[in-house]
Design an enzyme around this catalytic site. Structure first.
Site, PDB file in Angstrom:
ATOM      1  N   ILE A  91      35.487  -2.847  24.477  1.00 48.40           N
ATOM      2  CA  ILE A  91      34.734  -2.137  25.520  1.00 48.40           C
ATOM      3  C   ILE A  91      35.206  -0.694  25.632  1.00 48.40           C
ATOM      4  O   ILE A  91      36.382  -0.446  25.904  1.00 48.40           O
ATOM      5  CB  ILE A  91      34.916  -2.835  26.884  1.00 48.40           C
ATOM      6  CG1 ILE A  91      34.508  -4.295  26.781  1.00 48.40           C
ATOM      7  CG2 ILE A  91      34.105  -2.119  27.946  1.00 48.40           C
ATOM      8  CD1 ILE A  91      33.070  -4.499  26.389  1.00 48.40           C
ATOM      9  N   GLU A 101      35.695   1.587  27.945  1.00 46.68           N
ATOM     10  CA  GLU A 101      35.678   1.529  29.414  1.00 46.68           C
ATOM     11  C   GLU A 101      35.145   2.796  30.068  1.00 46.68           C
ATOM     12  O   GLU A 101      34.519   2.744  31.128  1.00 46.68           O
ATOM     13  CB  GLU A 101      37.089   1.238  29.946  1.00 46.68           C
ATOM     14  CG  GLU A 101      37.583  -0.171  29.704  1.00 46.68           C
ATOM     15  CD  GLU A 101      38.218  -0.320  28.323  1.00 46.68           C
ATOM     16  OE1 GLU A 101      38.687  -1.417  27.997  1.00 46.68           O
ATOM     17  OE2 GLU A 101      38.243   0.683  27.582  1.00 46.68           O
ATOM     18  N   ASP A 107      -1.305  16.028  34.769  1.00 46.17           N
ATOM     19  CA  ASP A 107      -2.477  16.246  35.596  1.00 46.17           C
ATOM     20  C   ASP A 107      -2.940  17.685  35.399  1.00 46.17           C
ATOM     21  O   ASP A 107      -2.145  18.551  35.027  1.00 46.17           O
ATOM     22  CB  ASP A 107      -2.120  15.990  37.060  1.00 46.17           C
ATOM     23  CG  ASP A 107      -3.326  16.057  37.968  1.00 46.17           C
ATOM     24  OD1 ASP A 107      -4.358  15.472  37.601  1.00 46.17           O
ATOM     25  OD2 ASP A 107      -3.239  16.685  39.024  1.00 46.17           O
TER      26      ASP A 107
END
Length: 948
Positions: A310, A312, A354
């Site tokens: 891992i 960390e 838009d």
């Protein structure tokens, strides 16, 4: 490619109410806007005199108040469970529990602290305001004028029920969806629902097709729209969640919070690490037992291996890197509301934007003028050219446009220095007042108009040639008027000018031209001919083909102030025509071109008409020959497969509803695109939330759009999106650098431990040593890499489409680096063990791992450039980070109590030289790999993807 879940289409007006009275079932077959008023009243069991108070109370108790449903916020417990469910966190939790069971309290405490810190960071970020529905509520009218039992009264809007009769007048907000019973020159501003800049004209008696788009339903008035002119009366057909705004709220409610690409990549990466960690731990235990080693030491080694898998500091580092990107973007007017949006925008492949207020200025503007002499040549000019060619005629046009007008500037907006009498000198032609003052950046001062945007554009036109509309109106007060209505298509006002009564008339050319007997030339009025009429119609047709709104202006001398029934709109003098549009923002085209160069496609999605949208698209280079323009009606007929094909070729979608926007966004995502959606209206909110990243306008945007979006453009400039894309790519690349930097060392730790077990050696690293390398010596350089300057060519590469955090080339580089560092660390362990035992060997392996990582931070700045030649610029933070990490490592290796807590031993000079030499070789290996890559690129094997 993302799986698609498509909600059911929005029902016709009012049919979405869950607990409607029985007559409502009949309305499902034919929508309210297409039914005659007598049928609507019968279906709702009401009358023009409204409901009785008793019946209204009964319906209110049965159907509930006229307000929007709310969604309960996510609880703290749910957030905690979500954080602890992450695969990488689960491995750390298991490792901490095992360490505690084995009474390794220091290791257990450190691991638990890491879990808590990461969970707190995640929960703080997730506690974002879920206030879209609250913003929608704020748009609802607080009171309404209602007719009940034949008497008018004012009630709270939440007390409205189906069948109530509501009165509307200028300036009122529509409190619920209404089927109009009667109307008089009624106009409503529906831009937040339909995307149209111009108010919609309403007509209670119009014949509207059942399948008409929202913006064409002239017999309806929708909740939250604003009445900009006229008056009307309507019966409530939908309340609360049954209104069009309510259906948008339902779309927001039903749309789950979607994962961003970064979340998906981290989740995929976490699953991969989980598999690797479990497999490696099981392998360690199995191999150790096969060698006959005791179980408890093997379990400790398995815990160390799980920890080594891992990285960390990765979650916290990635969060901090994105937070720093947020700060940089905020300084450039881009406010990020959700951290992953920074990285996501950098990977965007399509921007769905838009039109109104995003690509355009969200204000009507006169862009073409055709005066009498111009009509003979079938031409219309820009206002400045028309003013230069015919100043006196333009003054006549401005006179009519400013007086036959109900709009006004907000206080303080009139142009100082404009003529007080609107050109009374000679009564024709503009005065010498000049144009209104410019802003500091040279742009025109803002025009805050109260009233109809079309009429506001005429005031700005007059003001821009030096006419002060307020002073003009004071000099020539209105004596009589004929209000605009949809049958005449005209408006007329009467004024006294130098002792003579005159009429000022404006309207649609087809409604005005038959009443014109003269046309104004430079020498004055002359009789109008059939050729003049044909020329005028030809000019109007050309302007209409350019998607401009055309108005004609005329005047007439009257013998006296007319009576109410007197016809004043005859024997008129045609003064000229103007063409108006909501103009594109001047800097948008360059931004669109930059996005295209960067491999990002721009798609316009609007509620406006197809011709207008296409014209704007062509002007901004969004629409190109061969592209499709798809309307809402065409989209309605498409199944998902047809829409999937259309979104690949369409650059403009027009006359679309909120449900259509959702389908478009989801189709793009289903096609593998990383989709950004920009917008400002209520109608944009569901698509903003469904897109990978929603971008709302900060100035013109509604609260609904802002709260549904991931990012808000504080200056409403499309160019800010270009900077945001660049910054997002910078963050994306820097996070990749951090991952490469951290994972390479984690891989080295895994290989070292697995090799030691396979060779039946004692553990070459302790769990605390692994944690120290992963946190103390890695975190600061990783953060410094996170603020690495962007490459000069970062916007010349296509978006990153990798499905994981590391691309294939980067993954290979990480593997090679990890293997080289592992080999050097194992060599150091063997040398140290032979010289002074396992403790010295562990210390030397520990030193090689830590110093290799610190040195690799320097050449991790680029995958291609040598360490001494970085094109993006200097990174002083990295220098300080390397110095601080080196100092921390020296404390562990040189201070005896600290060194003993880590399970290390003192090293002599030769051993120090061996550690530093092996660590330096890792930098040499990486630079050699870069040199080989550059040599291959020069030989023509391609540089695709070699982004610094």
């Amino acid at each position: 490619m993302e799986p698609r879940t498509t909600p059911s289409p929005a029902a016709p007006e009012g049919t979405a109410a869950a607990a409607a009275p029985s007559p409502r079932a009949e309305a499902a077959a034919t929508p309210w806007h297409a039914k005659p008023t007598n049928v609507v009243l019968a279906a709702l069991e009401t009358s023009p005199d409204g409901l009785t108070d008793a019946e209204a109370r009964r319906r209110l108790a049965q159907n509930g108040p006229n307000e929007l449903a709310s969604k309960p916020p996510k609880t703290l417990g749910a957030m905690v469970r979500e954080q602890l469910g992450d695969p990488m966190v689960l491995i750390l939790v298991v490792a901490a529990v095992l360490s505690a069971l084995l009474r390794e309290w220091a290791e257990a405490g450190i691991i638990f602290a890491i879990v808590v810190v990461n969970a707190v960071i995640g929960i703080v970020q997730e506690r974002k305001a879920q206030s879209s529905l609250e913003a929608l509520r704020s748009l609802s009218a607080p009171t309404a004028r209602v007719v009940r039992g034949g008497a008018e009264e004012i009630l709270p809007a939440r007390d409205l029920v189906l069948g109530d009769v509501v009165l509307l007048d200028d300036g009122s907000m529509v409190p619920a969806d209404l089927r109009l019973l009667d109307s008089a020159s009624l106009r409503a501003q529906e831009a937040s629902l339909t995307g149209e800049s111009v108010p919609s004209e309403k007509d209670a008696d119009a014949a509207v097709a059942p399948g008409a788009p929202l913006g064409d339903r002239s017999t309806m008035a929708f909740a939250t729209s604003i009445v900009t002119g006229g008056r009307g009366r309507g019966v409530v057909t939908a309340t609360g969640m049954g209104t069009e705004v309510g259906q948008i709220a339902g779309l927001l409610e039903g749309d789950e919070e979607l994962d961003t690409p970064l979340k998906r990549k981290l989740a995929s990466f976490g699953k991969l690490l989980t598999i690797v960690g479990v497999a490696a731990a099981l392998a360690v235990v199995a191999i150790g037992l096969a060698y006959g080693r005791p179980f408890v030491p093997l379990l400790l080694l398995a815990v160390s291996l799980a920890i080594s898998v891992i990285p960390e500091s990765l979650p916290a580092t990635a969060t901090i890197v994105m937070a720093l990107g947020v700060q940089r973007m905020a300084r450039h007017e881009a406010l990020v509301r959700r951290l992953p949006a920074v990285e996501t925008l950098g990977g965007a492949t399509v921007i769905c934007t838009d039109k109104t207020g995003t690509l355009t200025e969200n204000r009507m503007s006169v862009v073409r003028v055709a005066l009498g002499p111009d009509l003979d040549r079938d031409t219309a000019q820009e206002p400045a050219a028309a003013l230069a060619a015919h100043p006196a005629l333009f003054g006549d046009l401005a006179f009519v446009a400013a007086l036959c007008n109900d709009a006004s500037f907000a206080e303080g907006e009139e142009a100082p220095g404009a003529a007080g009498n609107g050109g009374a000198e000679g009564e024709r032609g503009p005065t010498e007042g000049g144009r209104p003052p410019a802003a500091a950046d040279g742009t025109a001062a803002p025009d805050t108009v109260i009233g109809d945007p079309t009429e506001g554009a005429l005031l700005v036109m007059a003001r821009d040639i030096g006419v002060d509309p307020a002073a003009l109106r004071a000099s020539y007060p209105r004596l009589a008027e004929r209000p605009f209505d949809s049958d005449r298509k005209r408006m007329a006002t009467v004024h006294e000018r130098e002792g003579q009564v005159v009429a000022a008339v404006k309207g649609a050319l087809d409604g005005l031209l038959p009443h014109c007997a003269f046309v104004m030339d430079d020498d004055g009025p002359r009789p109008i001919t059939d050729d003049d009429r044909a020329h005028a119609l030809e000019v109007a047709a050309r302007l209409s083909d350019e998607a401009l709104r055309v108005l004609a202006f005329a005047t007439r001398a009257l013998p006296a102030v007319p009576g109410d029934e007197e016809d004043i709109e005859r024997e008129l003098v045609l003064v000229g025509l103007v063409g108006m549009m909501d103009p594109p923002r001047p800097d948008v085209r360059a931004a669109v071109d930059t996005c295209r160069t960067a491999g990002v496609r721009t798609v316009m999605i609007t509620g406006d008409h197809a011709a207008t949208a296409r014209t704007i698209g062509e002007e901004l280079d969004i629409y190109r020959p061969g592209d499709l323009v798809v309307t809402g009606e065409e989209l309605e007929e498409m199944d998902d497969a047809a829409l999937d094909d259309a979104v690949r070729r369409a650059s403009v979608f027009a006359r679309v509803s909120p449900y259509h926007k959702l389908r478009i966004v989801r189709a793009l995502k289903h096609d593998g695109e990383v989709t950004a959606m920009t917008g400002d209206g209520v109608n944009d909110a569901p698509a903003l939330k469904a897109a990978d990243i929603g971008v709302a306008m900060g100035i013109t945007g509604t609260d609904v759009a802002k709260d549904a979006a991931d990012m808000v453009l504080l200056d409403d400039r499309f160019t800010t999106i270009v900077y945001a894309v660049r910054e997002g790519r910078r963050v994306h690349r820097n996070i990749q650098k951090v991952v490469q930097f951290l994972v390479a060392d984690n891989l080295a730790e895994i290989v070292v431990l697995l090799a030691a077990v396979a060779l039946n050696w004692n553990a070459p690293l302790t769990a605390v040593m692994i944690l120290w390398v992963n946190l103390a010596t890695a975190t600061l350089p990783a953060l410094a890499l996170g603020v690495e300057p962007a490459s000069r060519h970062i916007m010349e590469h296509p978006p990153l489409r990798a499905g994981t955090l590391l691309e294939g080339r980067q993954a290979r580089r990480v593997v090679f680096q990890g293997l080289f560092v592992a080999a050097f660390a194992l060599l150091a362990f063997v040398v140290g063990r032979e010289a002074g035992g396992d403790a010295v060997g562990r210390t030397m392996a520990f030193g090689v791992l830590a110093f290799s990582q610190v040195l690799r931070a320097v050449n991790q700045r680029s995958d291609t450039d040598p360490v001494w030649d970085r094109e993006g610029g200097r990174n002083p933070q990295l220098v300080w980070a390397v110095a601080a990490s080196t100092a921390l490592m020296l404390v562990v290796l040189l201070v005896p109590p600290v060194r003993e807590a880590f399970g290390g031993a003192a090293m002599d000079t030769w051993q120090w030289a061996t550690v530093l030499g092996l660590a330096f070789l890792s930098l040499v290996q990486t630079e050699a790999a870069k040199a080989i890559g550059r040599w291959r690129a020069r030989r023509g094997q391609g540089t695709a993807g070699l982004q610094g």
